[in-house]
Scaffold this motif. Structure first.
Motif, short mmCIF file in Angstrom:
data_model
loop_
_atom_site.label_atom_id
_atom_site.label_comp_id
_atom_site.label_asym_id
_atom_site.label_seq_id
_atom_site.Cartn_x
_atom_site.Cartn_y
_atom_site.Cartn_z
N LYS A 124 16.01 -39.89 95.94
CA LYS A 124 16.21 -40.60 94.56
C LYS A 124 17.44 -40.26 94.09
O LYS A 124 17.84 -41.16 93.14
N ASP A 125 18.20 -39.18 94.38
CA ASP A 125 19.54 -38.80 93.81
C ASP A 125 20.63 -39.90 94.28
O ASP A 125 21.71 -40.02 93.51
N ASP A 129 20.39 -43.07 87.72
CA ASP A 129 19.20 -42.58 87.19
C ASP A 129 18.11 -43.72 86.70
O ASP A 129 17.01 -43.85 86.83
N TRP A 130 18.90 -44.58 85.98
CA TRP A 130 18.25 -45.57 85.33
C TRP A 130 17.58 -46.87 86.02
O TRP A 130 16.34 -47.38 86.01
N GLY A 133 14.28 -44.71 87.27
CA GLY A 133 13.38 -44.88 86.11
C GLY A 133 12.76 -46.25 85.96
O GLY A 133 11.44 -46.40 85.80
#
Length: 437
Positions: A124-125, A129-130, A133
């Motif tokens: 996921k990295d 980030d958004w 999310g």
């Protein structure tokens, strides 16, 4: 509002294409179905996502896997297709979903595979980030892998600007619209200068301008608490009236969305500017070329956008729980959204990567067919600049309905000149009450 995220240069649903083709590269979370069992994976995408050439590479690297791909022409038609198949249980193994559908998708998020079961936490990295999310449901389940994001710049035709006595090099064009302080007031002001000098329209139609404005607000059709944010929204109504004034001043060319006379309007001087999230660059190029144009037609791309940073669109690859091969489907989705594949998608369609490493890859920031078409504009660098400050906007369950069915007919009437701003706004509010509540 987010009109159909992208379109192909044709206006028909592409039939299911069984592709005996394929790819190389590493899979995530296992052998990628590299055993002896022959598996067919179905995938449904839409518009110009830039993935089509990648399927052959994947099949070549995974000889036991056959990919059957269906591409639907626009996001609006794809949404209808998804809703129909969601209700009937006929979804593919991998389903592309658009940012504007997220409100509806999250209402049925339990019908999508939790990709954490297939290694999502380990990778996921790779995304901003958004983006992660957006694809995470209220229970913390990751239900989609991000393809692209849609930071916006301005496409413009340098030859038409020159003919109107306006600056045409991209740095001067950025300053013409206000640079870091670019505003919609300035945009319409420049549009009137262009119209006064040429007697021609400035932009193709009002819908995409409206869409861009709505998307760059802190809250769009919905507030962050999930309540509707349209009827008493003075900011939205005032801008709608500004669009009506611009139409009366001759700035809109009243083009049919996703058509443009089969691309002819991109080559015959019908309009001079076009709002361009990254994926729209491929639309401009494809339509121009389909109408017989090329790099010499004059399209360019400037690092500026009225109102500042804005995001239009961006998609995800999901695995419905109805898939008979969720592990292999998840591995395909993870591979299609890994760094080199997102670079390849950008080069094919201008879809700006949501994967951080891809955003700075030389394949994105360097020369490509897109840079050559857009007068050697550094499109990857510009999109990276435009992505700074972008914040994902909350999308409610009927965001796409509001975009397509509430404001769509009113926009058509506005551009056609059959009704004024106040009348078309009221028509949209009436439709909102009937269709949404």
């Amino acid at each position: 509002m987010k009109f159909s995220r992208r379109t192909a240069t044709v206006a028909a649903i592409a039939g299911t294409a069984s592709l005996a083709l394929v790819l190389s590269g590493c899979s995530t979370g296992g052998d990628g179905g590299s055993g002896d069992e022959q598996i067919t994976l179905t995938i449904t995408t839409f518009g110009t996502m830039g993935l089509d050439d990648l399927y052959a590479q994947y099949e070549a690297d995974h000889p036991n896997i056959k990919i059957e791909a269906t591409n639907i022409d626009t996001g609006g038609n794809a949404l209808t297709d998804w809703k129909t198949k969601q209700a009937s249980g006929g979804l593919p193994d991998v389903q592309a979903v658009e940012e504007g559908w997220l409100g509806s998708v999250m209402e049925v998020s339990d019908t999508f595979t939790d990709l954490r079961d297939y290694g999502a936490d380990d990778i996921k990295d790779r995304w901003v980030d958004w983006k992660v999310g957006q694809a995470t449901d209220p229970d913390g389940r990751i239900i989609g892998y991000g393809t692209d994001i849609g930071p916006e710049g301005l496409c413009y035709n340098g030859k038409l600007f020159e003919a109107a006595g306006l600056p045409s090099d991209r740095d001067s064009v950025a300053e013409l619209f206000g640079g870091d302080d670019a505003s919609w007031d300035k945009f319409f002001e420049v549009g009137k200068q262009y119209h006064d000098a040429t007697g021609k329209a400035f932009y193709d139609q009002s819908g995409f301008i409206w869409n861009a404005f709505v998307n760059e607000q802190a809250e769009g059709y919905y507030k962050k608490d999930g309540s509707l944010n349209v009827e008493d929204n003075a900011t939205l109504k005032n801008f709608w009236m500004q669009l009506a004034d611009a139409q009366q001043a001759g700035l809109s060319a009243n083009q049919a969305q996703w058509d443009w006379g089969k691309g002819q309007a991109f080559v015959d001087g019908t309009f001079a500017v076009f709002v361009c999230p990254g994926w729209m660059l491929g639309v401009v190029k494809g339509n121009t070329e389909s109408a017989g144009g090329d790099a010499s037609t004059g399209w360019d791309f400037a690092d500026v956008f009225p109102g500042g940073a804005a995001n239009w669109g961006g998609s995800f690859l999901t695995v419905p729980t109805t898939s008979k091969h969720p592990k292999e489907a998840a591995e395909l989705a993870a591979w299609l959204t890994d760094t080199q594949q997102e670079v390849a998608a950008f080069q094919a369609a201008g879809t700006f990567p949501s994967v951080k490493a891809a955003q700075t890859d030389a394949g994105v920031t360097g020369e490509s067919d897109l840079t050559k078409f857009f007068n050697n504009a550094p499109v990857g660098e510009i999109l990276g600049s435009r992505a700074e400050g972008v914040v994902a906007q909350f999308k409610g369950p009927d965001d796409a309905v509001i975009q397509e069915q509430v404001f769509g007919p009113s926009r058509t009437a506005l551009d056609a000149g059959t009704a004024d701003g106040e009348t078309t706004w009221n028509q949209a509010i009436d439709a909102l009450h009937q269709l949404v509540g």
